[in-house]
Design an enzyme around this catalytic site. Sequence first.
Site, PDB file in Angstrom:
ATOM      1  N   GLN A 140       1.167   1.987   1.777  1.00 53.60           N
ATOM      2  CA  GLN A 140       0.968   2.036   0.127  1.00 53.60           C
ATOM      3  C   GLN A 140       2.268   1.152  -0.418  1.00 53.60           C
ATOM      4  O   GLN A 140       3.519   1.477  -0.354  1.00 53.60           O
ATOM      5  CB  GLN A 140       1.184   3.329  -0.944  1.00 53.60           C
ATOM      6  CG  GLN A 140       1.229   3.290  -2.749  1.00 53.60           C
ATOM      7  CD  GLN A 140       1.710   4.117  -3.084  1.00 53.60           C
ATOM      8  OE1 GLN A 140       2.420   5.165  -2.316  1.00 53.60           O
ATOM      9  NE2 GLN A 140       0.734   5.144  -4.971  1.00 53.60           N
ATOM     10  N   GLY A 141       1.541  -0.109  -1.457  1.00 54.90           N
ATOM     11  CA  GLY A 141       2.981  -0.985  -1.381  1.00 54.90           C
ATOM     12  C   GLY A 141       3.236  -1.365  -2.632  1.00 54.90           C
ATOM     13  O   GLY A 141       2.841  -2.263  -3.072  1.00 54.90           O
ATOM     14  N   TYR A 142       3.796  -0.483  -2.659  1.00 55.54           N
ATOM     15  CA  TYR A 142       4.525  -0.179  -4.590  1.00 55.54           C
ATOM     16  C   TYR A 142       5.745  -0.639  -4.302  1.00 55.54           C
ATOM     17  O   TYR A 142       5.949  -1.334  -5.248  1.00 55.54           O
ATOM     18  CB  TYR A 142       3.797   1.309  -5.045  1.00 55.54           C
ATOM     19  CG  TYR A 142       2.323   1.274  -5.793  1.00 55.54           C
ATOM     20  CD1 TYR A 142       1.489   0.974  -5.462  1.00 55.54           C
ATOM     21  CD2 TYR A 142       1.947   2.319  -6.324  1.00 55.54           C
ATOM     22  CE1 TYR A 142       0.083   0.753  -5.136  1.00 55.54           C
ATOM     23  CE2 TYR A 142       0.940   2.872  -7.250  1.00 55.54           C
ATOM     24  CZ  TYR A 142      -0.063   1.964  -6.020  1.00 55.54           C
ATOM     25  OH  TYR A 142      -1.695   2.162  -6.440  1.00 55.54           O
ATOM     26  N   SER A 143       6.470   0.663  -4.220  1.00 58.36           N
ATOM     27  CA  SER A 143       7.577   0.102  -4.361  1.00 58.36           C
ATOM     28  C   SER A 143       8.053  -1.166  -3.514  1.00 58.36           C
ATOM     29  O   SER A 143       8.076  -1.141  -3.004  1.00 58.36           O
ATOM     30  CB  SER A 143       8.777   1.440  -3.663  1.00 58.36           C
ATOM     31  OG  SER A 143       8.192   2.996  -4.334  1.00 58.36           O
TER      32      SER A 143
ATOM     33  N   SER B  68       5.199   5.279   3.417  1.00 55.35           N
ATOM     34  CA  SER B  68       5.057   6.635   4.306  1.00 55.35           C
ATOM     35  C   SER B  68       4.173   5.675   5.060  1.00 55.35           C
ATOM     36  O   SER B  68       3.020   5.108   4.466  1.00 55.35           O
ATOM     37  CB  SER B  68       4.612   7.580   3.317  1.00 55.35           C
ATOM     38  OG  SER B  68       5.749   8.064   2.549  1.00 55.35           O
TER      39      SER B  68
ATOM     40  N   GLU C  92      -3.373  10.609  -6.133  1.00 58.57           N
ATOM     41  CA  GLU C  92      -2.057  11.235  -6.266  1.00 58.57           C
ATOM     42  C   GLU C  92      -1.629  12.104  -6.529  1.00 58.57           C
ATOM     43  O   GLU C  92      -1.228  13.439  -6.011  1.00 58.57           O
ATOM     44  CB  GLU C  92      -1.475  10.165  -6.032  1.00 58.57           C
ATOM     45  CG  GLU C  92      -0.046  10.105  -5.351  1.00 58.57           C
ATOM     46  CD  GLU C  92       0.935   9.346  -4.836  1.00 58.57           C
ATOM     47  OE1 GLU C  92       2.091   9.769  -4.332  1.00 58.57           O
ATOM     48  OE2 GLU C  92       1.091   9.255  -5.765  1.00 58.57           O
TER      49      GLU C  92
HETATM   50  C1  LIG Z   1       9.286  10.604   1.446  1.00 59.49           C
HETATM   51  C2  LIG Z   1       8.820   9.691  -0.012  1.00 59.49           C
HETATM   52  C3  LIG Z   1       7.888   8.576   0.755  1.00 59.49           C
HETATM   53  C4  LIG Z   1       7.784   7.829  -0.351  1.00 59.49           C
HETATM   54  N1  LIG Z   1       6.254   6.760  -0.039  1.00 59.49           N
HETATM   55  C5  LIG Z   1       6.179   5.672  -0.417  1.00 59.49           C
HETATM   56  C6  LIG Z   1       5.158   5.011  -0.380  1.00 59.49           C
HETATM   57  O1  LIG Z   1       4.295   5.008   0.738  1.00 59.49           O
HETATM   58  N2  LIG Z   1       4.661   3.404  -0.641  1.00 59.49           N
HETATM   59  C7  LIG Z   1       5.349   3.451  -2.118  1.00 59.49           C
HETATM   60  O2  LIG Z   1       5.433   2.633  -3.190  1.00 59.49           O
HETATM   61  N3  LIG Z   1       6.978   4.539  -2.499  1.00 59.49           N
HETATM   62  C8  LIG Z   1       6.722   5.167  -1.938  1.00 59.49           C
HETATM   63  N4  LIG Z   1       7.896   5.957  -1.679  1.00 59.49           N
HETATM   64  C9  LIG Z   1       9.162   5.395  -3.468  1.00 59.49           C
HETATM   65  C10 LIG Z   1       9.326   6.177  -4.081  1.00 59.49           C
HETATM   66  O3  LIG Z   1       7.929   5.839  -4.974  1.00 59.49           O
HETATM   67  C11 LIG Z   1      10.727   5.976  -4.835  1.00 59.49           C
HETATM   68  O4  LIG Z   1      11.457   6.480  -4.317  1.00 59.49           O
HETATM   69  C12 LIG Z   1       9.961   6.577  -6.262  1.00 59.49           C
HETATM   70  O5  LIG Z   1       9.256   5.835  -7.070  1.00 59.49           O
HETATM   71  C13 LIG Z   1      11.742   6.304  -7.393  1.00 59.49           C
HETATM   72  O6  LIG Z   1      11.876   4.779  -7.621  1.00 59.49           O
HETATM   73  P1  LIG Z   1      13.439   4.444  -6.663  1.00 59.49           P
HETATM   74  O7  LIG Z   1      13.455   4.701  -5.095  1.00 59.49           O
HETATM   75  O8  LIG Z   1      13.744   3.083  -6.612  1.00 59.49           O
HETATM   76  O9  LIG Z   1      14.132   4.416  -7.194  1.00 59.49           O
HETATM   77  P2  LIG Z   1      14.896   4.604  -9.356  1.00 59.49           P
HETATM   78  O10 LIG Z   1      14.688   4.241  -9.452  1.00 59.49           O
HETATM   79  O11 LIG Z   1      16.820   3.651  -8.769  1.00 59.49           O
HETATM   80  O12 LIG Z   1      15.801   6.210  -9.157  1.00 59.49           O
HETATM   81  C14 LIG Z   1      17.114   5.937  -8.772  1.00 59.49           C
HETATM   82  C15 LIG Z   1      17.413   7.648 -10.190  1.00 59.49           C
HETATM   83  O13 LIG Z   1      17.331   6.856 -11.262  1.00 59.49           O
HETATM   84  C16 LIG Z   1      16.272   8.069 -12.085  1.00 59.49           C
HETATM   85  N5  LIG Z   1      15.982   7.249 -13.127  1.00 59.49           N
HETATM   86  C17 LIG Z   1      15.274   5.972 -12.808  1.00 59.49           C
HETATM   87  N6  LIG Z   1      14.872   5.621 -14.297  1.00 59.49           N
HETATM   88  C18 LIG Z   1      14.546   6.749 -14.932  1.00 59.49           C
HETATM   89  C19 LIG Z   1      14.925   6.569 -16.071  1.00 59.49           C
HETATM   90  N7  LIG Z   1      13.682   6.347 -16.978  1.00 59.49           N
HETATM   91  N8  LIG Z   1      15.154   7.748 -16.572  1.00 59.49           N
HETATM   92  C20 LIG Z   1      15.874   8.248 -16.108  1.00 59.49           C
HETATM   93  N9  LIG Z   1      15.754   8.681 -14.594  1.00 59.49           N
HETATM   94  C21 LIG Z   1      15.833   7.461 -14.465  1.00 59.49           C
HETATM   95  C22 LIG Z   1      15.851   8.657 -11.075  1.00 59.49           C
HETATM   96  O14 LIG Z   1      14.932   9.663 -11.343  1.00 59.49           O
HETATM   97  C23 LIG Z   1      16.719   9.070 -10.113  1.00 59.49           C
HETATM   98  O15 LIG Z   1      17.321  10.077 -10.035  1.00 59.49           O
HETATM   99  C24 LIG Z   1       8.345   7.171  -1.111  1.00 59.49           C
HETATM  100  C25 LIG Z   1       9.663   7.876  -1.307  1.00 59.49           C
HETATM  101  C26 LIG Z   1       9.441   9.009  -0.107  1.00 59.49           C
HETATM  102  C27 LIG Z   1      11.259   9.445  -1.009  1.00 59.49           C
END
Ligand SMILES: Cc1cc2nc3c(=O)[nH]c(=O)nc-3n(C[C@H](O)[C@H](O)[C@H](O)COP(=O)(O)OP(=O)(O)OC[C@H]3O[C@@H](n4cnc5c(N)ncnc54)[C@H](O)[C@@H]3O)c2cc1C
Lengths: 396, 352
Positions: A124-127, A159, A242
């Site tokens: 999944q190429g989102y983040s 992942s 999902e």
């Molecule tokens: C085990 C695991 C598997 C994953 N697998 C995939 C995958 O296969 N493909 C993929 O694309 N991604 C994947 N992810 C990524 C995941 O989707 C992101 O980590 C997640 O969406 C959060 O983004 P970030 O890490 O950039 O954190 P950030 O968005 O930077 O968040 C950091 C902190 O800020 C808070 N925050 C951010 N914005 C707000 C807001 N508007 N209001 C309040 N608080 C806020 C968050 O709640 C968090 O506590 C995976 C993550 C994990 C942990």
Amino acid sequence: MDLSYGEENESYRKDVREFLKVAWNPASVEKPAMKAYIAGFREKATGKGYLYRAIPREFGGSQQPVDVLKAQVIREEFARARAPMEVGGNGMNMVVPTLLERGTQEQKEQFIRKTMSGEYIWGQGYSEPGSGSDLASVRTKAVLDGDKWVINGQKIWTSQGMDATHMFMLARTEADAPKHAGITYLLLSLDHPGVTRQPIKQITGGATFCEFFFEDVTTPVAWQIGDRGDGWNVSKTTLKHERASIGSADMLGHQFAQLVKLAKETQRNGQPAIKDPLVRDALVRIEGWVLAHRYSSYRLFSHAAAGDPPPSVGLMMKLLLTEIGHDIALTAEDMIGDEAMLEPAPPGTRGRGPEKWLDQIMGSLGNSIAGGTTNIQRNIIGERGLGLPRDPAMGA
Amino acid sequence: MRFHLSEEQGAIQDAIRGTLADSLPSEKLHKLIDGEAEFDRESWDALMALGLGGLMLPEQYGGSDLGLLDAALSAEVGGEGAVSGPLIGQIATGLAIAESDDDDAKSAWLPKLATGDAVATLAFGRDWLPESWDVSAVGNRVSGSVRFVQAATMADVYLVGLAGGKLALVEAGEHVEVQPLESFDRTRRQSTVIFNSAPATLLSADSGRIFDVALILAAADALGGAQKALDMTVAYAKEREQFGQPIGQFQALKHQIAQMALEVEPARALVWYAAYAFDKGLDDARRAAAIANAHLSDRFVSIGRAAVAAHGGIGYTWEYDLSIWFRRSIYSRAYLGGPAVHRERAAQLANW
Ligand SMILES: Cc1cc2nc3c(=O)[nH]c(=O)nc-3n(C[C@H](O)[C@H](O)[C@H](O)COP(=O)(O)OP(=O)(O)OC[C@H]3O[C@@H](n4cnc5c(N)ncnc54)[C@H](O)[C@@H]3O)c2cc1C
């Protein structure tokens, strides 16, 4: 209210059970032949209409009419017989449903069978490093060159990324459009010289996700799903699938049963911990939440079976699961005491001790981030569920 | 398979909601809590006219022969509207009589309980649980003192818990003395009731079942109360402005309110299941009642507190309606035994 499934479905249950009795006998199979045996079993089960029900026959599915109850009967009976259900993973959970809803005939023909057979493994190429919760800000760029998209940028936290053969990706294609309207949903093969990937070791020490770099990676325009610039909407169909698959009452029920077992087996002050009033209280306190989650999933199930839109509790299931999972983990940690200072051997290793409960702690922690963080869930509940005013900074 | 309310059940809830809104609006609730009356007769009569007293009673006695689920749905709306009469007592007493093999008691009381011509309340005693009851019976006369009887001065009949876990019906009268207590929840006032060799009708109903009914109705009442406190908070957060914007737009508050919703909405299904399990006589019915009651008692207090905090100063006043539900939450938590009591019962029922 009526939690029974009705006569028709109970007789269907008998059929499923009969089928499993005949078709699923893994004890009779030698280890090297197991993989082929499972593949053959899945084929037979699909022929009976038990697996891949939403997928048309022409793409290898069993093309059954939507029937939430029969699907549940099948899940229950397969679980009871410990028989394998459909192939799991991102491909089946996210790509195939999106293809079925938004894909062209050619795309369906090209990808569904190979995903079902496990030949194609999807990341999944989102983040991205700069785009997580604010997913619509993705910067990985795709530029049109004839009948190809040319992709440059970076994806992260993928992942199963090291095993993936393909990726479904959100890429920025319309530089001047508002952020949600400038994204296109692309499929691509990872077998391309411009793709590099690096594993990232997780906090668990074990399973990895990974980081991808794209340098002039090409993918055919014919692999784009939905319209150009409509990728955000296409991705929402994916996320919906999902979310629906994350809230699993059975999994939680199993974890709670394990916790009770642990309390029975752990000695404290010369008696099983479950005799300790504090432990008893903690267990029933958690059980209240576990059951609230379970019966709420019955509600969602009942609405789905009736073809009604889901009640607002549907927005809460992921957060609920995350929090209950954490409570279960902490209560277990209290019981295992000093053993929680040991590193657990990887899941599946023989003879793991009580420190294996640390997996649960790590699992619920991952759940609080992956698929939309806890804060994002609270935003959704507050804004979509309760109608509280939206934060203008967060846009649509 | 169906685990959501029928249209009819929704319509019944709406009818009760409307009746309470008309007959027990905020001004009347405040009159009640500032006045001396034990409960508001007019709104009580309106609920009885809807048939709430006879929900679970046989049709031949004027009831509508519905299950505990329907009664719980009514109690939920009662909790939402701060119902002031002994609704739980009325329903549980009727069922205790209906489940006993005493046709005279049935004909004497059930029609009146169904219409509301008689008001019934619970006088269980000691630590609420049947095994702790201690009013003694000699022949068909009972003696003893029971604290925390709701609406005791206005009740016509008491469902009394006897030593040994039996139930008896005692009519108000010269052998029954009522001493009102200064009560924290002024919508549900309490008294000590003293039975002085009072004439009683011994009932053969299973007291454990009647106690489960009370537990589930109390859980439903708490659910309704928690929902009300949440709804008030959501409405206030949309309307109250600070720093030039609705306070509900501040994420800290938004998240606190989302967390409240996370406590209320999933708990709804827990109450439904407990009532459903009772109606179907499922094996886990008793445990489901204990767990639902303990869970909802905790949720209601937690929501009450969060709701007051989310309102700021106005929430801390006597005049603002929230005070009524906050006080009801404290009552709910203690009523029929606190959450820890029922969690321990649930542990025992699981043979832990
Ligand atoms: C085990 C695991 C598997 C994953 N697998 C995939 C995958 O296969 N493909 C993929 O694309 N991604 C994947 N992810 C990524 C995941 O989707 C992101 O980590 C997640 O969406 C959060 O983004 P970030 O890490 O950039 O954190 P950030 O968005 O930077 O968040 C950091 C902190 O800020 C808070 N925050 C951010 N914005 C707000 C807001 N508007 N209001 C309040 N608080 C806020 C968050 O709640 C968090 O506590 C995976 C993550 C994990 C942990």
